[in-house]
Design an enzyme around this catalytic site. Structure first.
Site, PDB file in Angstrom:
ATOM      1  N   ASP A 108       0.833  -1.200   0.000  1.00 42.82           N
ATOM      2  CA  ASP A 108       0.000   0.000   0.000  1.00 42.82           C
ATOM      3  C   ASP A 108       0.882   1.271   0.000  1.00 42.82           C
ATOM      4  O   ASP A 108       1.937   1.299   0.661  1.00 42.82           O
ATOM      5  CB  ASP A 108      -0.857  -0.066   1.280  1.00 42.82           C
ATOM      6  CG  ASP A 108      -1.948   0.979   1.324  1.00 42.82           C
ATOM      7  OD1 ASP A 108      -2.443   1.369   0.258  1.00 42.82           O
ATOM      8  OD2 ASP A 108      -2.317   1.380   2.447  1.00 42.82           O
ATOM      9  N   GLU A 160      -2.980   6.366  -8.033  1.00 42.76           N
ATOM     10  CA  GLU A 160      -3.889   7.335  -7.403  1.00 42.76           C
ATOM     11  C   GLU A 160      -3.730   8.704  -8.044  1.00 42.76           C
ATOM     12  O   GLU A 160      -2.615   9.153  -8.283  1.00 42.76           O
ATOM     13  CB  GLU A 160      -3.597   7.445  -5.896  1.00 42.76           C
ATOM     14  CG  GLU A 160      -4.423   8.531  -5.209  1.00 42.76           C
ATOM     15  CD  GLU A 160      -4.226   8.587  -3.685  1.00 42.76           C
ATOM     16  OE1 GLU A 160      -3.995   7.537  -3.058  1.00 42.76           O
ATOM     17  OE2 GLU A 160      -4.290   9.704  -3.142  1.00 42.76           O
ATOM     18  N   HIS A 232      -9.692   4.808  -0.307  1.00 48.86           N
ATOM     19  CA  HIS A 232      -8.809   4.869   0.868  1.00 48.86           C
ATOM     20  C   HIS A 232      -9.575   5.565   1.986  1.00 48.86           C
ATOM     21  O   HIS A 232     -10.632   6.148   1.760  1.00 48.86           O
ATOM     22  CB  HIS A 232      -7.532   5.646   0.524  1.00 48.86           C
ATOM     23  CG  HIS A 232      -6.576   4.836  -0.301  1.00 48.86           C
ATOM     24  ND1 HIS A 232      -5.341   4.463   0.154  1.00 48.86           N
ATOM     25  CD2 HIS A 232      -6.701   4.307  -1.535  1.00 48.86           C
ATOM     26  CE1 HIS A 232      -4.740   3.741  -0.780  1.00 48.86           C
ATOM     27  NE2 HIS A 232      -5.545   3.642  -1.818  1.00 48.86           N
ATOM     28  N   GLY A 233      -9.012   5.536   3.199  1.00 40.03           N
ATOM     29  CA  GLY A 233      -9.679   6.209   4.315  1.00 40.03           C
ATOM     30  C   GLY A 233     -11.003   5.554   4.653  1.00 40.03           C
ATOM     31  O   GLY A 233     -12.005   6.225   4.932  1.00 40.03           O
ATOM     32  N   THR A 235     -11.923   3.876   7.244  1.00 39.55           N
ATOM     33  CA  THR A 235     -12.351   3.855   8.648  1.00 39.55           C
ATOM     34  C   THR A 235     -13.360   4.964   8.933  1.00 39.55           C
ATOM     35  O   THR A 235     -13.125   6.121   8.589  1.00 39.55           O
ATOM     36  CB  THR A 235     -11.122   4.063   9.566  1.00 39.55           C
ATOM     37  OG1 THR A 235     -10.267   2.939   9.413  1.00 39.55           O
ATOM     38  CG2 THR A 235     -11.520   4.213  11.037  1.00 39.55           C
ATOM     39  N   ASN A 254     -10.046   0.290   1.678  1.00 37.44           N
ATOM     40  CA  ASN A 254      -8.901   0.159   2.575  1.00 37.44           C
ATOM     41  C   ASN A 254      -9.293   0.493   4.012  1.00 37.44           C
ATOM     42  O   ASN A 254      -9.849   1.561   4.272  1.00 37.44           O
ATOM     43  CB  ASN A 254      -7.795   1.133   2.157  1.00 37.44           C
ATOM     44  CG  ASN A 254      -7.078   0.696   0.900  1.00 37.44           C
ATOM     45  OD1 ASN A 254      -7.484  -0.244   0.239  1.00 37.44           O
ATOM     46  ND2 ASN A 254      -6.009   1.386   0.571  1.00 37.44           N
TER      47      ASN A 254
HETATM   48  P1  13P Z   1      -7.966   4.412   7.294  1.00 29.27           P
HETATM   49  O1  13P Z   1      -6.800   4.460   8.211  1.00 29.27           O
HETATM   50  O2  13P Z   1      -8.827   5.621   7.353  1.00 29.27           O
HETATM   51  O3  13P Z   1      -8.768   3.169   7.469  1.00 29.27           O
HETATM   52  O4  13P Z   1      -7.407   4.390   5.798  1.00 29.27           O
HETATM   53  C1  13P Z   1      -6.710   3.282   5.381  1.00 29.27           C
HETATM   54  C2  13P Z   1      -6.098   3.452   4.056  1.00 29.27           C
HETATM   55  O5  13P Z   1      -6.639   4.102   3.190  1.00 29.27           O
HETATM   56  C3  13P Z   1      -4.820   2.780   3.827  1.00 29.27           C
HETATM   57  O6  13P Z   1      -4.327   3.030   2.565  1.00 29.27           O
END
Ligand code: 13P
Length: 309
Positions: A108, A160, A232-233, A235, A254
Site C-alpha cells: 500500500d 492514485e 482509501h480512508g 475507517t 482500505n
Molecule cells: P484508514 O486508516 O482511514 O482506514 O485508511 C486506510 C487506508 O486508506 C490505507 O491506505
C-alpha cells in the site's frame, strides 16, 4: 452440463475438506484484479485490511475464513519502520498461500521504486504506487514505470490521482483534492493501472467531522474509467456511505485505523476485565480484536460467502 473437472471442483469447494480443496482448486494467493473483477459483477467490494504483525494477519484471515470471504492483506511503505518488510512480507505471503479462501497481498502507498520491487520479490500480488502528490505528468510517468516492472512479476498495480486527505500514518495533514474524472480517464489510459484510488472527500485516519463524500464525482469517474476503483480512508464511514460507494464502482476499500483501534481497545478491555494472565492471553486478544473488526467490515462490504465463486 458442467465439465467434470469444474463440477468436481465446485463439489469440493462446497465440502469442507481443506486439503482436498486446496490440492484441486489452488485457491489462496491471488491477484487483486481477480477479486476486484469478481466484485464488479455484483454489488459488493473487497476489504483491504492493513496489518502490522502476525496477530493482525491471523485475525483478518480468521474473519475471512469464517465469512467465506475473499480478502486483501496490505501494508503501507510508511509502516515499514515498525514492521520491516523482510519480516512482515514473507509472513503475509505465506499466510495467504496457506489460507482457506482467496487472498491477495498488496503493498500500500508505495513511494520508493526499489522498495516496491522488494515487495514484488517477496511475492506480493499487487502494489500501489502513490504519485498523487506529484504533478500529473510525473505521476503518469512513475506509475507507468511501476506497471512495467510489476508486469514482469505477473503482479498488478493500483495508482492514485487527486489527494485523499490526511496521511496513512497520521504524520501529514494532506488536504483533500478531489479527483478530476477527465484526468482519471487520461491517467488510466496512459499508465495501464489495474485499479485506481480516487479522492472524493475521503481521508485517512479518524474523521474529525462527518465526511461529505462527493458521490457525483465518483459517478462521473465510474462512467469514464473502466478499472475497479479503490476507496482509501475507509475507517469511520457510515454503512450508507459504503453502500453508495460500492454501488458507484468502489471495489476495494482500505481499512487501517479501524484495525489498529480495534486491536488496542480489545486488549484494553481484556486487561480491565482482568482476563489477561500472561503473554498468550494478550496475543489472543490482539487476534480477536483484528478478527472482530474484519468480520464487521466484511459484512458491510457484502463480500461474505463470495470466496468460492
Ligand atoms: P484508514 O486508516 O482511514 O482506514 O485508511 C486506510 C487506508 O486508506 C490505507 O491506505
Amino acid at each position: 452440463m458442467l465439465p467434470f473437472a469444474l463440477s468436481g471442483a465446485i463439489l469440493l469447494a462446497k465440502t469442507g475438506d481443506y486439503f482436498l480443496r486446496k490440492a484441486v482448486l489452488v485457491l489462496p494467493l491471488v491477484n487483486m484484479g481477480e477479486l476486484l473483477n469478481e466484485a464488479r459483477k455484483g454489488d459488493w467490494a473487497v476489504g483491504s485490511f492493513s496489518v502490522a504483525n502476525m496477530e493482525m494477519v491471523m485475525g483478518v484471515l480468521m474473519a475471512a475464513e469464517e465469512k467465506e470471504s475473499p480478502v486483501i492483506l496490505q501494508i503501507a511503505e510508511v509502516r515499514l519502520k515498525n514492521s520491516p518488510l523482510e519480516l512482515i512480507g514473507p509472513l503475509m505471503v505465506s499466510a495467504a498461500e496457506n489460507a482457506d479462501i482467496p487472498v491477495a497481498v498488496h503493498f500500500d502507498h508505495g513511494i520508493t521504486p526499489e522498495v516496491i520491487e522488494q515487495a514484488l520479490d517477496f511475492g506480493f500480488s499487487s502494489v500501489m504506487i502513490d504519485g498523487s502528490q506529484l504533478p500529473i505528468d510525473r505521476n503518469i510517468a512513475v506509475t507507468k514505470e511501476i506497471v512495467e516492472t510489476a508486469r514482469e512479476y505477473g503482479a498488478e498495480v493500483e495508482g492514485e490521482i487527486g489527494s485523499v486527505g490526511g496521511s496513512e500514518d497520521n504524520t501529514e495533514d494532506i488536504a483533500v483534492r478531489c479527483t478530476s474524472p477527465e484526468q482519471a480517464l487520461e491517467f488510466v489510459a496512459k499508465t495501464g493501472v489495474d485499479a485506481l484510488a480516487v479522492a472524493i472527500g475521503n481521508a485517512h485516519g479518524n474523521y474529525i467531522k462527518k465526511p461529505q463524500l462527493r458521490f457525483d464525482i465518483l459517478e462521473s469517474i465510474s462512467s469514464l474509467v473502466d478499472v475497479p476503483l479503490v476507496l482509501h480512508g475507509g475507517t469511520g464511514l457510515t454503512d450508507e456511505d459504503y453502500k453508495r460507494c460500492i454501488e458507484l464502482g468502489i471495489k476495494k476499500i482500505n481499512i487501517a485505523t479501524a484495525t489498529f483501534n480495534a486491536v488496542e481497545s480489545r486488549v484494553r478491555q481484556e486487561y480491565q476485565a482482568d482476563r489477561i494472565n500472561g503473554y498468550y492471553d494478550l496475543q489472543t486478544a490482539e487476534v480477536n480484536g483484528a478478527c472482530e473488526n474484519a468480520l464487521r467490515h466484511i459484512e458491510l462490504f457484502g463480500s461474505a460467502g463470495k470466496a468460492f465463486l
